[in-house]
Design a protein around this motif. Structure first.
Motif, short mmCIF file in Angstrom:
data_model
loop_
_atom_site.label_atom_id
_atom_site.label_comp_id
_atom_site.label_asym_id
_atom_site.label_seq_id
_atom_site.Cartn_x
_atom_site.Cartn_y
_atom_site.Cartn_z
N LEU A 326 13.03 56.21 89.30
CA LEU A 326 14.38 55.43 89.02
C LEU A 326 14.98 55.98 90.19
O LEU A 326 15.94 55.29 90.78
N ASN A 327 15.33 57.16 90.50
CA ASN A 327 15.89 57.85 91.50
C ASN A 327 15.68 57.57 93.14
O ASN A 327 16.23 57.15 93.45
N LEU A 328 14.23 57.56 92.92
CA LEU A 328 13.61 57.03 94.47
C LEU A 328 13.73 55.64 94.82
O LEU A 328 13.81 55.45 96.11
N ALA A 329 13.79 54.84 93.82
CA ALA A 329 14.05 53.40 94.00
C ALA A 329 15.41 53.15 94.63
O ALA A 329 15.61 51.97 95.14
N VAL A 330 16.38 54.04 94.69
CA VAL A 330 17.82 53.52 94.77
C VAL A 330 18.34 54.21 95.89
O VAL A 330 18.27 55.25 95.91
N ASP A 331 18.83 53.45 96.85
CA ASP A 331 19.51 54.00 97.98
C ASP A 331 21.01 54.21 97.65
O ASP A 331 21.95 53.34 97.90
N LYS A 332 21.24 55.66 97.58
CA LYS A 332 22.55 55.79 97.20
C LYS A 332 23.40 55.82 98.42
O LYS A 332 24.77 55.36 98.23
N LYS A 333 23.07 56.30 99.70
CA LYS A 333 23.99 56.00 100.61
C LYS A 333 24.59 54.74 100.99
O LYS A 333 25.34 54.23 101.37
N ALA A 334 23.56 53.86 100.71
CA ALA A 334 23.80 52.37 100.80
C ALA A 334 24.69 52.04 99.92
O ALA A 334 25.69 51.23 100.12
N ILE A 335 24.71 52.15 98.51
CA ILE A 335 25.57 52.00 97.57
C ILE A 335 27.18 52.25 97.98
O ILE A 335 28.03 51.70 97.84
N ILE A 336 27.02 53.82 98.60
CA ILE A 336 28.45 54.36 98.62
C ILE A 336 29.06 53.29 99.84
O ILE A 336 30.24 53.11 99.96
N GLU A 337 28.09 53.00 100.68
CA GLU A 337 28.54 52.19 101.91
C GLU A 337 29.01 50.75 101.67
O GLU A 337 30.05 50.32 101.92
N ARG A 338 28.24 50.14 100.82
CA ARG A 338 28.31 48.57 100.72
C ARG A 338 29.09 48.38 99.56
O ARG A 338 29.78 47.24 99.40
N VAL A 339 28.74 48.89 98.57
CA VAL A 339 29.58 48.59 97.08
C VAL A 339 30.99 49.49 97.21
O VAL A 339 32.01 48.77 96.62
N LEU A 340 30.96 50.77 97.81
CA LEU A 340 32.06 51.41 97.39
C LEU A 340 32.89 51.46 98.73
O LEU A 340 34.11 52.26 98.93
N GLY A 341 32.46 50.75 99.83
CA GLY A 341 33.18 50.71 101.04
C GLY A 341 33.06 51.85 101.94
O GLY A 341 34.35 52.40 102.52
N GLY A 342 32.16 52.76 101.72
CA GLY A 342 32.23 54.11 102.46
C GLY A 342 33.04 55.22 101.79
O GLY A 342 33.16 56.08 102.46
N VAL A 343 33.65 54.91 100.55
CA VAL A 343 34.66 55.86 100.18
C VAL A 343 33.89 56.91 99.12
O VAL A 343 33.75 56.46 97.95
N GLY A 344 33.54 57.75 99.72
CA GLY A 344 32.73 58.82 98.59
C GLY A 344 31.52 59.39 99.58
O GLY A 344 31.28 59.13 100.86
N THR A 345 30.65 60.14 98.91
CA THR A 345 29.58 60.92 99.56
C THR A 345 28.58 60.96 98.49
O THR A 345 28.62 61.25 97.13
N ALA A 346 27.25 60.62 98.77
CA ALA A 346 26.10 60.89 98.24
C ALA A 346 25.85 62.23 97.91
O ALA A 346 25.81 63.18 98.62
N VAL A 347 25.76 62.63 96.59
CA VAL A 347 25.19 63.99 96.01
C VAL A 347 24.04 63.97 95.18
O VAL A 347 23.92 62.92 94.40
N GLY A 348 23.17 64.94 95.36
CA GLY A 348 21.88 64.80 94.65
C GLY A 348 22.18 65.39 93.21
O GLY A 348 21.36 65.28 92.31
N THR A 349 22.88 66.27 93.02
CA THR A 349 23.30 66.77 91.63
C THR A 349 24.30 66.18 90.78
O THR A 349 25.36 66.00 91.25
N VAL A 350 24.00 65.78 89.54
CA VAL A 350 25.12 65.20 88.77
C VAL A 350 26.19 65.94 88.34
O VAL A 350 26.37 67.15 88.25
N ASN A 351 27.64 65.20 88.71
CA ASN A 351 28.90 66.02 88.55
C ASN A 351 28.92 67.22 89.43
O ASN A 351 30.08 67.87 89.01
#
Length: 551
Positions: A326-351
């Motif tokens: 479920l993790n490998l299937a999701v492009d986190k950096k793309a979500i940050i860029e496209r859904v959140l307008g680049g406002v944030g940073t992809a991080v591998g550890t919860v919280n």
């Protein structure tokens, strides 16, 4: 406030490294009536005009201490006050308590109340109100997210009208973070004992507090209206009325701001450029929420546990392969860029946040986007044709962007063969599920707010076997980390545990799909002037200090 593409925490980073050692030393702390950098209580001009705010959700829309969970912070905070608050550097400062003393390694907390502070019905705040509030939060059946922690109180001793001593069997070195106005969801607001004991139904219909705003009207699912308290002891608001409107759709909130029908809106990063194009200001509160996708059902000791849930099944190896897929299937950096307008940073550890002193390169690194490997892992786990699941699309107070994140993740999962049913559901409805642990097999996007400087403090509320609510995982290993960290007086040792033990365990166990850290953003109209915000506080707040724009 200007910032780079991913932002920096700035004062937030300082918040997380501030030593809490001062809280476990038997020392008396003092501060002036108004917080540094904030307006003094008295002003020559009277409050005038209306400040109208559009938010995605109000949360539970309940008004008693054992009925609100915590996320209602955005709309509850104008009415009430806590014992303490925080200044611009993250230090705890007095509010209703003018001084406090911590002794016996954090087992004993003594609060001396400010004299002469009155509830909105004219009665004075006393130590009995504090004892009543804490007992209400802790009582059996309480929905308050802090209930389990407040149940660890051994005794409360009222020593006159203005002094109360709270005792614990074990050190509670971070109690100050639970009773502060300066952090999101610190909902130990002091309530009137007499008012509630006169009738809970009446107190729900006409709540009273000590805050700079008094209750006027609540129309469930529509609006909450407050009015400024003249000559408030701490800060008389600049606006006479404060109106919250529930507007779930972000595009509708944007249209209302542009039309001038509201003055403040919650927005996500994708709308920042649009706001700039139409000449609207944005307020950015950097890195105040960590986004992950909850995989419901990871509560193996509870009656509602379902062993058929793929990611929570008794076969730990197969369950881990599903969570990794479920993790490998999701492009986190793309979500940050496209859904959140680049406002944030992809991080591998919860919280965990990119500027935390306990972060490392290994903990920061996102799980890579690899849909081919994800499919292979599902086959290895026994799901070559995928499986069905439900994705709740739920907006949370201060986090109206979450349904969009959930939709994006659902789309990624469908690409590896999962069959995802979307279920739009209001936060007030879902709150019953996350309290009862009755959403096994359901996923949803969530953004954990900074409710305290250290990540385990949020886990204590939402990811502990004894937590009042469930929004991540229950596991004896995480329970043990929370217990150790909660009793550890050394900041250096807590930092080591979070960097070298708890963080690596979270990264390896992978209880959720970690997306990354993001910011709280508000769009403001031309009526709004200067607005001092508290570093590290998620969501719009400090309404009493919002100035009217100069004409």
């Amino acid at each position: 406030m200007s910032m780079g593409k991913h932002g920096i925490r700035g004062p937030i980073a300082a918040l997380r490294v501030i030593s809490i050692l001062t809280l476990i030393v038997a020392a008396v702390l003092w501060a002036p009536t108004a917080a540094p950098g904030q307006a003094p209580a008295g002003r020559a001009d009277a409050p005038v005009g209306t400040l109208t705010v559009a938010v995605a959700t109000f949360g539970n829309e309940r008004w008693l201490p054992h009925l609100y969970v915590g996320a209602e912070d955005v709309v509850l905070k104008p009415l009430w006050e806590n014992l303490l608050s925080r200044d611009g550097k993250g230090n705890l400062i007095p509010m209703l308590a003018e001084k406090w003393q911590v002794s016996d390694g954090g087992r004993t907390w003594k609060f001396n109340l400010r004299k002469g502070v009155r509830f909105h019905n004219g009665t004075e705040v006393t130590a009995e109100d504090v004892r009543f509030t804490f007992a209400s939060i802790a009582k059996e059946g309480s929905a308050n997210s802090m209930a389990p922690e407040f149940r660890t109180i051994k005794s409360m001793e009222v020593e006159g009208p203005y002094t109360i001593t709270v005792r614990f069997d074990k050190p509670f070195v971070t109690l100050g973070n639970r009773v502060t106005q300066g952090l999101f969801a610190s909902v130990a607001y002091i309530q009137s004992k007499k008012h509630i004991e006169a009738g809970e139904d009446g107190a729900e219909r006409q709540p009273i507090g000590t805050g700079p705003w008094k209750f006027v009207e609540h129309v469930r699912g529509d609006r909450v209206v407050y009015e400024a308290v003249p000559n408030h002891w701490r800060a008389t608001p600049h606006f006479k009325r404060l109106v919250f409107l529930k507007v779930p759709e972000p595009a509708t909130r944007m249209a209302m701001l542009r039309a001038g029908s509201v003055d403040v809106i919650e927005v996500s990063g994708e709308y920042v450029d649009e706001l700039k194009k139409v000449g609207m200001r944005t307020l950015i509160m950097p890195n105040t929420a960590a986004i992950w996708v909850i995989l419901g059902g990871q509560w193996p000791t509870k009656p509602t546990y379902d062993p058929k849930v793929p990611w929570a099944q008794p076969d730990a190896e197969r369950a881990k392969k599903v969570r990794l897929a479920l993790n490998l299937a999701v492009d986190k950096k793309a979500i940050i860029e496209r859904v959140l307008g680049g406002v944030g940073t992809a991080v591998g550890t919860v919280n965990y946040y990119p500027t935390d002193p306990w972060i490392s390169d290994a903990l920061l690194k996102p799980i890579p986007y690899d849909p081919a490997r994800a499919k292979a892992l599902l086959t290895e786990a026994g799901y070559p044709n995928g499986f069905e699941l439900t994705m709740n699309l739920t907006a949370w107070p201060g986090r109206g962007f979450l349904p969009d994140v959930g939709e994006a993740v659902a789309t990624y999962w469908e690409k590896i063969g999962l069959r995802v049913k979307r279920r739009p559901v209001d936060r007030a409805v879902f709150s019953a599920d996350f309290r009862a642990r009755s959403y096994a097999g359901v996923a949803l996007a969530y953004a954990g707010p900074i409710i305290a400087p250290e990540p385990w403090e949020l886990f204590a509320r939402i990811a502990q076997t004894k937590s009042a609510v469930h929004l991540l995982v229950e596991h004896p290993k995480l329970d043990a980390f929370i217990e150790r960290l909660g009793a550890e007086p050394s900041v250096a040792e807590r930092t080591r545990i979070m960097r070298e033990e708890m963080g690596p365990w979270l990264y390896e166990y992978m209880p959720a799909v970690s997306i990354g850290a993001t910011h709280s953003i508000a769009g403001v109209g031309p009526k709004v002037g200067e607005w001092p915000l508290i570093p590290g506080h998620m969501g719009v707040h400090n309404w009493e200090y919002v100035n009217r724009a100069a004409r």
